[in-house]
Write a protein that holds these residues in place. Sequence first.
Motif, PDB file in Angstrom:
ATOM      1  N   ARG A   9      28.462  72.835  42.480  1.00  0.00           N
ATOM      2  CA  ARG A   9      29.524  71.918  42.423  1.00  0.00           C
ATOM      3  C   ARG A   9      30.721  72.268  42.686  1.00  0.00           C
ATOM      4  NH1 ARG A   9      32.677  72.632  38.070  1.00  0.00           N
ATOM      5  NH2 ARG A   9      31.795  73.460  36.304  1.00  0.00           N
ATOM      6  N   ASP A  10      31.706  71.425  43.060  1.00  0.00           N
ATOM      7  CA  ASP A  10      33.099  71.953  43.239  1.00  0.00           C
ATOM      8  C   ASP A  10      33.313  72.876  44.219  1.00  0.00           C
ATOM      9  OD1 ASP A  10      34.087  70.110  41.409  1.00  0.00           O
ATOM     10  OD2 ASP A  10      33.991  71.661  39.732  1.00  0.00           O
ATOM     11  N   TRP A  11      32.569  72.660  45.554  1.00  0.00           N
ATOM     12  CA  TRP A  11      32.314  73.761  46.540  1.00  0.00           C
ATOM     13  C   TRP A  11      33.487  73.814  47.603  1.00  0.00           C
ATOM     14  CZ3 TRP A  11      30.558  71.877  51.278  1.00  0.00           C
ATOM     15  CH2 TRP A  11      30.116  70.665  51.046  1.00  0.00           C
ATOM     16  N   ALA A  30      31.828  78.377  45.149  1.00  0.00           N
ATOM     17  CA  ALA A  30      31.441  77.226  44.098  1.00  0.00           C
ATOM     18  C   ALA A  30      31.187  77.746  42.879  1.00  0.00           C
ATOM     19  CB  ALA A  30      30.377  76.784  44.809  1.00  0.00           C
ATOM     20  N   VAL A  33      25.755  74.874  38.910  1.00  0.00           N
ATOM     21  CA  VAL A  33      25.225  73.656  37.993  1.00  0.00           C
ATOM     22  C   VAL A  33      24.028  74.298  37.495  1.00  0.00           C
ATOM     23  CG1 VAL A  33      24.591  71.461  38.065  1.00  0.00           C
ATOM     24  CG2 VAL A  33      26.380  72.098  39.347  1.00  0.00           C
ATOM     25  N   ASN A  57      23.193  69.040  52.665  1.00  0.00           N
ATOM     26  CA  ASN A  57      23.679  69.673  51.359  1.00  0.00           C
ATOM     27  C   ASN A  57      22.896  71.045  51.140  1.00  0.00           C
ATOM     28  OD1 ASN A  57      20.944  68.586  50.834  1.00  0.00           O
ATOM     29  ND2 ASN A  57      21.713  67.941  48.735  1.00  0.00           N
ATOM     30  N   VAL A  69      24.363  72.011  47.344  1.00  0.00           N
ATOM     31  CA  VAL A  69      25.732  71.852  47.182  1.00  0.00           C
ATOM     32  C   VAL A  69      25.741  70.216  46.683  1.00  0.00           C
ATOM     33  CG1 VAL A  69      26.953  73.525  48.243  1.00  0.00           C
ATOM     34  CG2 VAL A  69      26.341  71.436  49.449  1.00  0.00           C
ATOM     35  N   GLU A  70      26.477  70.012  45.633  1.00  0.00           N
ATOM     36  CA  GLU A  70      26.487  68.658  45.036  1.00  0.00           C
ATOM     37  C   GLU A  70      27.843  67.914  45.400  1.00  0.00           C
ATOM     38  OE1 GLU A  70      25.600  68.696  40.988  1.00  0.00           O
ATOM     39  OE2 GLU A  70      23.277  68.333  41.190  1.00  0.00           O
ATOM     40  N   GLY A  71      27.955  66.679  45.582  1.00  0.00           N
ATOM     41  CA  GLY A  71      29.244  65.970  45.807  1.00  0.00           C
ATOM     42  C   GLY A  71      29.992  66.275  47.077  1.00  0.00           C
ATOM     43  N   GLY A  73      32.378  68.690  49.482  1.00  0.00           N
ATOM     44  CA  GLY A  73      32.888  69.728  49.564  1.00  0.00           C
ATOM     45  C   GLY A  73      34.565  69.801  50.325  1.00  0.00           C
TER      46      GLY A  73
END
Length: 102
Positions: A9-11, A30, A33, A57, A69-71, A73
């Motif tokens: 996350r937060d990548w 990143a 998680v 992703n 990867v989530e969300g 970037g």
Amino acid sequence: MNNIQTILRDWYIVKILDEKQSLIGQVLWAFVVEDNTGRFNIGDYLCTSLIVKINNNLIITASGSEYIVEGIGKEFEADIAELEQLRRGHSPFQVSRLRKVH
């Protein structure tokens, strides 16, 4: 898709530039998680080897690691010296703040 075991996350996709501002390559920075490989703890940061493929992703690196990867970037540009800061644990945000100090 292989057995993906590391979710992030937060990548950031970090574009590594040379002194002439030419692209050398890209790495992924990143926070972890989930990781079933035993390499990372939840909440750890990671800075990967060079990215060889991005497919939605899924990000695959030169070392053969695969990450989900989530969300959404972000992109960040860094030079070689800043890449070392990222590998030591500074976030792209912190690196950009250090630029303003120097």
